[in-house]
Design an enzyme around this catalytic site. Structure first.
Site, short mmCIF file in Angstrom:
data_model
loop_
_atom_site.label_atom_id
_atom_site.label_comp_id
_atom_site.label_asym_id
_atom_site.label_seq_id
_atom_site.Cartn_x
_atom_site.Cartn_y
_atom_site.Cartn_z
N LYS A 1 20.43 64.95 -24.83
CA LYS A 1 20.65 65.67 -23.58
C LYS A 1 22.08 65.49 -23.07
O LYS A 1 22.69 66.44 -22.61
CB LYS A 1 19.64 65.18 -22.55
CG LYS A 1 19.69 65.91 -21.22
CD LYS A 1 19.00 67.24 -21.30
CE LYS A 1 19.05 68.02 -20.01
NZ LYS A 1 19.08 69.47 -20.26
N GLU B 1 24.40 82.77 -24.60
CA GLU B 1 23.41 81.79 -24.18
C GLU B 1 22.08 82.01 -24.91
O GLU B 1 21.43 81.05 -25.33
CB GLU B 1 23.24 81.87 -22.65
CG GLU B 1 22.19 80.97 -22.05
CD GLU B 1 22.40 79.47 -22.28
OE1 GLU B 1 23.46 79.08 -22.78
OE2 GLU B 1 21.47 78.71 -21.98
N GLU C 1 19.45 76.14 -31.09
CA GLU C 1 19.09 74.75 -30.87
C GLU C 1 17.59 74.51 -30.90
O GLU C 1 17.15 73.42 -31.23
CB GLU C 1 19.71 74.21 -29.58
CG GLU C 1 19.16 74.76 -28.31
CD GLU C 1 19.83 74.17 -27.07
OE1 GLU C 1 20.07 72.97 -27.03
OE2 GLU C 1 20.08 74.94 -26.12
N HIS D 1 34.41 95.90 -34.94
CA HIS D 1 35.53 95.16 -35.52
C HIS D 1 35.06 94.13 -36.54
O HIS D 1 35.81 93.22 -36.89
CB HIS D 1 36.34 94.50 -34.40
CG HIS D 1 36.88 95.51 -33.42
ND1 HIS D 1 37.95 96.32 -33.72
CD2 HIS D 1 36.45 95.87 -32.19
CE1 HIS D 1 38.17 97.13 -32.69
NE2 HIS D 1 37.28 96.88 -31.76
N ASN E 1 25.42 50.76 -24.42
CA ASN E 1 25.73 52.17 -24.52
C ASN E 1 27.25 52.26 -24.53
O ASN E 1 27.89 51.91 -23.56
CB ASN E 1 25.14 52.87 -23.28
CG ASN E 1 25.23 54.38 -23.36
OD1 ASN E 1 25.69 54.92 -24.35
ND2 ASN E 1 24.79 55.03 -22.31
N TRP F 1 20.56 57.44 -29.44
CA TRP F 1 21.00 58.62 -30.20
C TRP F 1 22.13 58.15 -31.09
O TRP F 1 23.18 57.72 -30.61
CB TRP F 1 21.49 59.72 -29.25
CG TRP F 1 21.80 61.01 -29.93
CD1 TRP F 1 20.93 62.01 -30.25
CD2 TRP F 1 23.09 61.47 -30.38
NE1 TRP F 1 21.59 63.05 -30.86
CE2 TRP F 1 22.90 62.74 -30.96
CE3 TRP F 1 24.37 60.91 -30.36
CZ2 TRP F 1 23.96 63.48 -31.50
CZ3 TRP F 1 25.42 61.65 -30.90
CH2 TRP F 1 25.21 62.92 -31.45
N CYS G 1 22.61 57.00 -25.02
CA CYS G 1 21.31 56.38 -25.11
C CYS G 1 20.76 56.15 -23.73
O CYS G 1 21.45 56.40 -22.74
CB CYS G 1 21.34 55.07 -25.87
SG CYS G 1 22.91 54.30 -25.96
N LYS H 1 20.38 79.17 -27.33
CA LYS H 1 19.01 78.67 -27.15
C LYS H 1 18.23 78.79 -28.45
O LYS H 1 17.46 77.91 -28.83
CB LYS H 1 18.29 79.47 -26.05
CG LYS H 1 18.69 79.10 -24.64
CD LYS H 1 18.14 77.75 -24.22
CE LYS H 1 18.96 77.02 -23.22
NZ LYS H 1 20.32 76.68 -23.44
C1 F6R Z 1 22.21 73.70 -24.38
C2 F6R Z 1 22.66 72.54 -23.63
C3 F6R Z 1 24.04 72.03 -23.88
C4 F6R Z 1 24.67 71.55 -22.56
C5 F6R Z 1 26.03 70.92 -22.86
C6 F6R Z 1 26.73 70.48 -21.59
O1 F6R Z 1 20.92 74.07 -24.01
O2 F6R Z 1 21.94 71.98 -22.86
O3 F6R Z 1 24.84 72.99 -24.50
O4 F6R Z 1 24.81 72.62 -21.70
O5 F6R Z 1 25.86 69.82 -23.70
O6 F6R Z 1 25.98 69.51 -20.92
P1 F6R Z 1 26.26 69.17 -19.41
O7 F6R Z 1 25.94 70.36 -18.59
O8 F6R Z 1 25.38 68.02 -19.11
O9 F6R Z 1 27.72 68.82 -19.31
#
Ligand code: F6R
Length: 639
Positions: A634, A508, A515, A531, A125, A99, A26, A512
């Site tokens: 995040k 990747e 998510e 396979h 938190n 969150w 949070c 993207k």
């Molecule tokens: C995807 C994304 C997450 C972060 C992951 C690690 O777009 O942002 O997969 O990459 O949660 O986060 P950090 O880099 O902050 O350890």
């Protein structure tokens, strides 16, 4: 006006039994000064909403009392509630954006939590593991707890400790000494109208020092509009903020050493700057982020100087294995690092999901170098992996974007990426800068261990210095990618294929899309197609293929061109990302996305960008929230 009445101005003083919540991620804000605390705190929460957006709440001290409002859902719900029922004006306040992990995102579960008398408000938190025992003891002492929540226990304990000490910081210290688990706390007491107290264990808490005002927040972004002078709090420290003073002690009341620093970006970096979404802004910032991450690390002769890597060259020369740990997008950067490290240093390198790492009893010793990659520096799985590695005697080097966060603090050394604040939940510019940092570390290892000659390093460094311009060019040519994305908005599935470093790029691209667009998206190593995954191919299924340079390892290129033909023959709609001038792919591409020529190992820096744009546009076309995708936050500070 606030009467001196004992009941809180809280919209949910009562809540149901059994809704034990555990707040782990949070954003927290605290303020004391001369401005409207509500304005400062709500603006700060807006900047922290990326950390969680399930519910939010505020409390302000005014007229000898305490007023609080909290609401489930995004911050906008809280803002509406504050318009409908304004709180009285005050200059000391706290706020929280949540969150939810355990316990639903309800008004009741939102923070702040108050004691029965409504004199103490606390935001939290973390998880207080011994809360059940503490709660039972409070009940025995006559406290009437309205909920099963661990945070409410803290509010009661603080009220009790304050009534015996008359000192909010001492009350906080007394309470912290009783708590087990992870808890970063910020609290106010109605009897102390010009004081905010905080305590830090595990999750971050930063102090902002202004003129006649002070701030507390999970991230400097919350107060950057007011001051760039910050103090990083360490583990197990308590801070007392007054308008003119900031006092930090440990939990026993001993004065604590703190690190003061100047934040080297300003408020505009944490704003959208004319873009519809932070993600669009952050994609556009990538050329600068890459250039900034290279800046100052290469001398005039092309040699690398990574001053932050405080691991002695003699220790690096003894390293016999490298292990990279990370999660999500950072893990994909780590997968690419493996190719570069093994190729340039001839050291064996494993890349492992941090969440799996310590559970498989990995073989580590003092000759192992562990590289922990994390944008936030707070990801719990990565933190636990690095702690495990250090316990086994390994040296840990963090690659991180957040100054003073937990992962670099607990590592032997850190190489900071200079992406600037990344606010959109989906990582973009942080990923590119993580790649740059990985290349720099790999080259530095090669330089230190003598496996790379100076001229070889200079060549790669020169190629890296061309990347910002190349990314700029990619960004200028994205309109067809956006149009393609819009045309695919009705699809259910998109597949991604790559080989070598193109494989993590494919992963990747798929991540993207999942998510942001909430679509089924899978990335595969193209060689694995036959396979199993090729059975997924059906008529008009979009398949994005990342094609390596035809100039580098031509065998890789030939093989992927065959893969494109195989899937096209089975009806796939091929979306091919290839180097400018790669004529061999043209006959088999339904859609072509050209990228500038880059050496094979560096190609992910340019090949990933169209995939970011693609996912962002698809999300928009599907009406999704780009910056705050559902169910995500995040910083994932829970295992
Ligand atoms: C995807 C994304 C997450 C972060 C992951 C690690 O777009 O942002 O997969 O990459 O949660 O986060 P950090 O880099 O902050 O350890």
């Amino acid at each position: 006006m606030i009467p001196a009445a004992p009941r809180p101005f809280c919209d949910d003083a009562k809540r149901g039994e059994g809704d034990h919540e555990r707040i782990i991620m949070c954003g927290i804000v605290g303020y004391v000064g001369g401005q409207s605390a509500l304005d400062v705190v709500v603006a700060g929460l807006k900047r922290l909403e990326y950390r969680g957006y399930d519910s939010a709440g505020v409390a302000v001290l005014a007229d000898g009392g305490l007023a609080s409002t909290k609401k489930a859902g995004k911050l906008v719900n809280l803002e509406k509630a504050l318009v409908e029922q304004p709180l009285p004006a005050g200059t000391t306040g706290i706020g929280h954006t949540r969150w939810a992990t355990h316990g639903g995102p309800t008004d009741a579960n939102a923070h702040p939590h108050l004691d029965n008398a409504g004199r103490v408000a606390v935001v939290h938190n973390g998880i207080i593991e011994n809360f059940a025992g503490l709660r039972a003891e409070l009940a025995e002492r006559g406290h009437d707890l309205a909920s099963e929540t661990d945070t409410e226990v803290v509010a009661h304990l603080l009220a009790e400790a304050y009534s015996s000490t008359g000192d909010p910081a001492e009350a906080m210290r007394q309470v912290c000494r009783q708590l087990e688990g992870a808890f970063t706390l910020v609290a106010v007491h109605a009897d102390e109208p010009d004081v905010v107290v905080g305590a830090r264990r595990n999750s971050p808490l930063v102090v902002g020092v202004g003129e006649g005002e002070a701030f507390l927040a999970s991230d400097v972004a919350a107060f950057i509009a007011h001051t760039r002078s910050a103090i990083e709090l360490g583990q197990d420290q308590v801070v007392e903020l007054r308008r003119e003073s900031v006092t930090v002690t440990d939990f026993d009341g001993q004065p604590a050493e703190v690190r003061k620093y100047h934040v080297d970006w300003d408020a505009s970096a944490a704003e959208k700057g004319g873009y519809d979404y932070f993600m669009l802004k952050e994609i556009a910032e990538q050329p600068k982020a890459v250039a900034d991450t290279l800046l100052g690390r290469i001398d005039g002769s092309g040699a690398l100087h990574l001053d932050e890597v405080r691991i002695a060259p003699s220790v690096l020369r003894e390293v016999d294995k490298v292990v990279v740990v990370a999660c999500g997008t950072a893990y994909h950067a780590g997968m690419i690092a493996k190719y570069a490290i093994e190729h340039w240093t001839r050291l064996p390198c494993e890349t492992e999901l941090a969440s799996e790492f310590r559970y498989r009893d990995p073989i580590l010793d003092q000759r192992t170098l562990v590289i922990a990659i994390s944008q936030s520096g707070e990801t719990m799985d990565t933190l636990m992996a690095l702690r495990h590695a250090r316990e086994q005697g390994a040296k840990v080097l963090a690659i991180c974007n957040t100054n003073g966060s937990t992962i670099p603090r607990e590592s032997d050394a850190v190489l900071y990426t200079h992406a600037g604040p990344e606010v959109a939940v989906a990582s973009t510019k942080a990923f590119l800068t993580q790649l740059v940092a990985c290349y720099l570390v790999a080259l530095y290892l090669g330089q230190t261990r003598g496996t790379k000659w100076g001229d070889e390093i200079r060549t790669v460094v020169r190629q890296l210095s061309e990347v910002p311009g190349q990314v700029e060019r990619v960004l200028e040519t994205m309109e067809p990618v956006r149009a393609l994305a819009r045309s695919l908005a009705h699809k259910n599935t998109v597949l991604f294929l790559g080989r070598h470093v193109g494989y993590p790029v494919a992963l990747e691209g798929a991540l993207k899309l999942k998510e942001l667009a909430y679509m089924h998206a899978e990335g595969f190593a193209a060689g694995e197609l036959k396979h199993g995954p090729i059975a997924l191919i059906e008529d008009d299924l979009p398949v994005v293929v990342v094609v390596p340079s035809p100039r580098g390892r031509s065998v890789l290129h030939e093989k992927i061109v065959s893969n494109i033909q195989e899937i096209r023959a089975r009806g796939a709609r091929t979306i091919v990302i290839a180097e400018e001038g790669d004529e061999a792919v043209v006959p088999y591409a339904d859609h072509l996305i050209w990228i500038p020529a880059a050496p094979t190992l560096l190609q992910p820096l340019v090949a990933t960008v169209p995939l970011q744009v693609f996912a962002c546009e698809l999300a928009t076309a599907r009406g999704n929230e780009v910056d705050q995708p559902r169910n995500l936050a995040k910083s994932v500070t829970v295992e």
